[in-house]
Every structure is written in structure tokens, then in C-alpha cells.
Write a protein that holds these residues in place. Structure first.
Motif, short mmCIF file in Angstrom:
data_model
loop_
_atom_site.label_atom_id
_atom_site.label_comp_id
_atom_site.label_asym_id
_atom_site.label_seq_id
_atom_site.Cartn_x
_atom_site.Cartn_y
_atom_site.Cartn_z
N VAL A 66 0.86 -1.18 0.00
CA VAL A 66 0.00 0.00 0.00
C VAL A 66 0.90 1.23 0.00
O VAL A 66 1.74 1.39 0.90
CB VAL A 66 -0.93 0.04 1.23
N PHE A 67 0.76 2.08 -1.00
CA PHE A 67 1.55 3.31 -1.07
C PHE A 67 0.79 4.44 -0.37
O PHE A 67 -0.34 4.77 -0.74
CB PHE A 67 1.81 3.70 -2.52
N VAL A 68 1.43 5.02 0.65
CA VAL A 68 0.85 6.09 1.46
C VAL A 68 1.73 7.32 1.34
O VAL A 68 2.96 7.21 1.28
CB VAL A 68 0.72 5.63 2.93
N ASP A 69 1.13 8.48 1.34
CA ASP A 69 1.85 9.74 1.17
C ASP A 69 2.71 10.04 2.39
O ASP A 69 2.21 10.32 3.48
CB ASP A 69 0.85 10.87 0.94
N ALA A 70 4.04 10.03 2.22
CA ALA A 70 4.96 10.30 3.33
C ALA A 70 4.97 11.76 3.73
O ALA A 70 5.28 12.08 4.88
CB ALA A 70 6.38 9.87 2.93
N ALA A 71 4.62 12.65 2.82
CA ALA A 71 4.67 14.08 3.12
C ALA A 71 3.70 14.47 4.21
O ALA A 71 3.88 15.49 4.88
CB ALA A 71 4.39 14.89 1.86
N LEU A 72 2.67 13.66 4.43
CA LEU A 72 1.68 13.97 5.45
C LEU A 72 1.91 13.21 6.75
O LEU A 72 1.09 13.26 7.65
CB LEU A 72 0.28 13.67 4.93
N THR A 73 3.03 12.51 6.84
CA THR A 73 3.26 11.67 8.01
C THR A 73 3.21 12.47 9.30
O THR A 73 2.54 12.10 10.26
CB THR A 73 4.64 10.97 7.90
N ILE A 74 3.92 13.59 9.36
CA ILE A 74 3.98 14.36 10.59
C ILE A 74 2.71 15.17 10.81
O ILE A 74 2.08 15.12 11.86
CB ILE A 74 5.21 15.30 10.58
N ASP A 75 2.30 15.92 9.78
CA ASP A 75 1.20 16.86 9.95
C ASP A 75 -0.16 16.20 10.00
O ASP A 75 -1.06 16.69 10.66
CB ASP A 75 1.21 17.88 8.81
N HIS A 76 -0.32 15.06 9.29
CA HIS A 76 -1.66 14.50 9.17
C HIS A 76 -1.78 13.08 9.69
O HIS A 76 -2.70 12.78 10.42
CB HIS A 76 -2.12 14.53 7.70
N HIS A 111 6.07 12.06 -2.40
CA HIS A 111 5.74 12.58 -3.73
C HIS A 111 6.37 13.94 -4.00
O HIS A 111 6.53 14.33 -5.15
CB HIS A 111 4.23 12.67 -3.91
N GLU A 112 6.73 14.64 -2.95
CA GLU A 112 7.32 15.96 -3.10
C GLU A 112 8.84 15.90 -3.23
O GLU A 112 9.48 16.89 -3.58
CB GLU A 112 6.94 16.85 -1.91
N GLY A 113 9.42 14.76 -2.91
CA GLY A 113 10.87 14.64 -2.91
C GLY A 113 11.45 14.47 -4.30
O GLY A 113 10.78 14.00 -5.22
N THR A 135 -3.10 4.88 -2.65
CA THR A 135 -3.96 5.85 -2.00
C THR A 135 -3.57 7.24 -2.48
O THR A 135 -2.45 7.44 -2.97
CB THR A 135 -3.84 5.77 -0.47
N PRO A 136 -4.46 8.23 -2.37
CA PRO A 136 -4.12 9.58 -2.83
C PRO A 136 -2.89 10.13 -2.09
O PRO A 136 -2.74 9.87 -0.90
CB PRO A 136 -5.37 10.39 -2.47
N PRO A 137 -2.01 10.87 -2.78
CA PRO A 137 -2.08 11.25 -4.18
C PRO A 137 -1.37 10.27 -5.13
O PRO A 137 -1.26 10.57 -6.31
CB PRO A 137 -1.37 12.60 -4.19
N SER A 138 -0.89 9.12 -4.63
CA SER A 138 -0.25 8.14 -5.51
C SER A 138 -1.18 7.70 -6.63
O SER A 138 -0.74 7.39 -7.74
CB SER A 138 0.18 6.90 -4.71
N SER A 139 -2.48 7.66 -6.32
CA SER A 139 -3.45 7.14 -7.29
C SER A 139 -3.55 8.00 -8.55
O SER A 139 -4.11 7.55 -9.55
CB SER A 139 -4.83 7.02 -6.63
N ASP A 140 -3.01 9.22 -8.50
CA ASP A 140 -3.00 10.09 -9.69
C ASP A 140 -1.59 10.52 -10.08
O ASP A 140 -1.44 11.34 -10.98
CB ASP A 140 -3.85 11.34 -9.44
N ASN A 141 -0.56 10.00 -9.40
CA ASN A 141 0.80 10.44 -9.65
C ASN A 141 1.35 9.79 -10.92
O ASN A 141 1.48 8.57 -11.01
CB ASN A 141 1.69 10.10 -8.45
N ALA A 142 1.69 10.62 -11.91
CA ALA A 142 2.10 10.12 -13.21
C ALA A 142 3.37 9.28 -13.12
O ALA A 142 3.51 8.26 -13.81
CB ALA A 142 2.31 11.28 -14.18
N ARG A 157 -6.23 1.81 -7.89
CA ARG A 157 -6.21 3.17 -7.36
C ARG A 157 -7.43 3.38 -6.46
O ARG A 157 -8.57 3.22 -6.89
CB ARG A 157 -6.22 4.19 -8.50
N VAL A 158 -7.18 3.74 -5.22
CA VAL A 158 -8.25 4.02 -4.27
C VAL A 158 -8.49 5.53 -4.23
O VAL A 158 -7.56 6.31 -3.98
CB VAL A 158 -7.90 3.51 -2.85
N GLY A 159 -9.72 5.95 -4.49
CA GLY A 159 -10.09 7.35 -4.40
C GLY A 159 -9.33 8.28 -5.31
O GLY A 159 -8.92 9.37 -4.88
#
Length: 350
Positions: A66-76, A111-113, A135-142, A157-159
Motif C-alpha cells: 500500500v503506497f501512502v503519502d509520506a509528506a503527510l506523516t507528521i502533519d496529518h 511525492h514531493e521529494g 492511495t491519494p495522491p499516488s493514485s494520480d501520480n504520473a 487506485r483508491v479514491g
């Protein structure tokens, strides 16, 4: 004493390691008598299968990532919303994987790195997953989609925000959900409804904003630009943007936030202003997180089927890895949402 291997079980049962693998993975097309013989041999030897042993018998890794957005790890993800979302993603997919003899791995993707291409390529090479849940935003990441397609790794792609030509997806209708919640507020008598938008990198944020605007315009209600405020899915942003809405000369009688954390921030802002929810200002959220049920007042919100979406995604990938699904068959699974009516919404004050 050395541990028991798949070869030991195969030798004792008098079958091939391929047959042992099929039995251990509950695969079809194994004769009952053969299944019983393998299970009996495994029981006598105390055999417990592991990933590497099972993989010896075929090309599968028995891993779903499962790919999860690392950029939101701390804040979200450390917030209640993030923890709840991730736990529901894990729960839905883990139950399916466990029953099918697969392992679920959560992988953080930045995704931001600048190294996202190398990072994803290295993960695919190391894990060789039988499938990936995006999971978003991987589900739309080109970049992510390109690497998965190039590696021939199945994914769901979920959501996602976009539908056309980007592979299978499992989703809910965020536009319709936001439209129905806005209709609920309008039905209570509200005409001045403020809206707090979520994190702009997520397609759901724009979709929920669109649903709100559609509902307002369908009822002939104008939406001044300053009624729509930009948040980022955090409690603090909900607090700040709600304070800005309450400071307007004609403040809204209702605030709809595109997630529960921001809605709870709005309730706090209303209390800080010496007002009551819902007596002075109604509040609605989105997600149906645990905090929505424990807040005072309890939060009116939209329940999105996160666990169900990840469960369906895992089933599709496991079916594909077993050769039970056509690679040409388009997959577009739309799951239902639910409006949860609680105490934070009421008719506007006279």
C-alpha cells in the motif's frame, strides 16, 4: 534442530512443492484427498509456511503493498484523521490478505521529494509485490503509475481524482456526497453556508468543493468568494478559517468543512466567539472519524467507505495474481457513502 521446510512437507506427503504451495495458499483445483495428505504431513512436521518458501513454488511474492503519502506523516497521519484513515485502509486490506495467505506492507512515498522515481523503483525491485494499492495522491501520480506499468506490477487506485486511462479504481462519489450534505443544510433552512476546502493536492478536496457549489447554485443561492476558505485538513486550519467566516459582517449560519478535523476546529472557533453549535451556527464535516462521535455536540458528517474500498482493492489484486481476472477487463468500483445526521446541525436561528 533445523526448521522444517516446504521440501520436507513435499517429501513426507509424496507430492511436489507446487502442490504444497497450492494447499497452503488455499488455491482451487486441488483434490480433497491430496489437500488432506499435505495438511496431515504439515501438521506432523510442525510446518509453518513463510514467504520465501512459498515463493519457491512460483513467481508470486504473496505481498500486497500500500503506497501512502509520506509528506503527510507528521502533519496529518499523526493526527486523528490521518491515523483513522490509515488504520481503516490497513484493516480492510489486511483482513482480505490474511484470509488469502498474503502479507500487507505499508510503504511511505515522498511525492514531493526529488528522488520519488528512484524510491518507487527500488521498492518494486526489493518487494516484487503481487499488487499495489495506491492511495491519494499516488493514485494520480504520473511517475508512480508509469513505473508500475513499466514493471508490469498490477495496481488498484483508491479514491483517485482522474478516471480515464489510468488503470483500475475503487472510489466513492465525493461530489455527490458534498452535494447531499449541502442539500441537507439548505433543507434545514440555511442560505448562508460557508465552506472550508481541504488540502489542495488531493483530488477529493476539489470534488467536495464542486459538490457544495453545485448544490448552492441549484437552489439559486449565491456564493460570495469569501464564503469559500482554503484549509489543509488540519484542526488548526479549520479553527482559523472558521474565525474568518465568523468575522464577516453577515456571518454564515452554517459551516461545511471538507473533513472532520477542520469541522471540529470550526466548532472550537464558534465557542471562542461566544456562540453555540448548532444554536447560532451549524457545522457539518466529512469522514465520520471517531472524533466526530465523541465531540460535543456530536458531528453531522459523511461516512466514506475507506475500509471497504481497500478491501475491494486487495480482492481485485489477489484475484489478478491468481490468474482469476482478465488483464483487459476494466475495473471501476463505485462504493456508496452515507450521510450521518447528528446534533451539530439544526435550523438557523431566527
Amino acid at each position: 534442530m533445523s526448521s522444517v521446510t516446504i521440501y520436507d512437507v513435499a517429501a513426507k506427503a509424496g507430492v511436489s512443492i507446487k502442490t504444497v504451495s497450492r494447499v497452503m495458499n488455499n488455491e482451487p483445483n486441488v483434490r480433497p484427498v491430496m489437500r488432506e495428505r499435505v495438511l496431515a504431513a504439515a501438521g506432523e512436521l510442525g510446518y509453518s509456511p513463510n514467504l520465501s518458501a512459498r515463493s519457491l513454488a512460483g513467481s508470486r511474492s504473496f505481498v500486497i503493498a500500500v503506497f501512502v503519502d509520506a509528506a503527510l506523516t507528521i502533519d496529518h497521519w499523526q493526527s486523528e484523521r490521518g491515523a483513522d484513515y490509515l488504520s481503516r485502509i490497513q484493516l480492510g486490506a489486511t483482513l482480505v490478505c490474511r484470509d488469502a495467505g498474503y502479507h500487507l506492507l505499508i510503504e511511505l512515498i515522498d511525492h514531493e521529494g526529488p528522488q520519488v522515481r528512484q524510491e518507487v523503483a527500488a521498492l518494486l525491485a526489493a518487494l516484487k509485490p503481487d499488487g499495489v494499492i495506491l492511495t491519494p495522491p499516488s493514485s494520480d501520480n504520473a511517475v508512480v503509475l508509469e513505473l508500475l506499468d513499466r514493471a508490469g506490477t498490477p495496481y488498484v487506485r483508491v479514491g483517485p481524482e482522474r478516471a480515464e486511462g489510468l488503470g483500475p479504481r475503487v472510489h466513492m462519489d465525493d461530489v455527490a456526497a458534498a452535494r447531499e450534505m449541502t442539500d441537507h443544510l439548505i433543507g434545514l433552512g440555511h442560505k448562508r453556508i460557508g465552506f472550508i476546502v481541504g488540502e489542495p493536492r488531493y483530488g477529493a478536496s476539489q470534488a467536495r468543493r464542486d459538490g457544495y457549489l453545485e448544490a448552492m447554485r441549484a437552489k439559486g443561492l449565491s456564493v460570495p468568494e469569501f464564503w469559500v476558505r482554503q484549509g489543509d485538513f488540519t484542526f488548526q486550519s479549520g479553527l482559523e478559517q472558521a474565525k474568518a467566516l465568523l468575522a464577516l459582517p453577515e456571518r454564515p449560519t452554517a459551516i461545511f468543512a471538507s473533513n472532520d478535523d477542520m469541522a471540529l476546529g470550526a466548532i472550537a472557533a464558534i465557542a471562542d466567539a461566544g456562540l453555540m453549535t448548532p444554536g447560532d451556527v451549524s457545522v457539518a464535516g466529512f469522514d465520520d472519524s471517531p472524533s466526530s462521535r465523541f465531540s460535543r455536540p456530536q458531528l453531522t458528517t459523511v461516512r466514506q467507505p475507506v475500509a471497504e474500498m481497500s478491501s475491494v482493492a486487495a480482492k481485485l489484486l489477489i484475484e489478478r495474481s491468481r490468474g482469476g481476472a482478465s488483464t483487459e477487463r476494466p475495473v471501476d468500483e463505485l462504493l456508496p457513502f452515507t450521510l450521518i445526521h447528528r446534533a451539530s446541525t439544526a435550523p438557523p436561528p431566527r
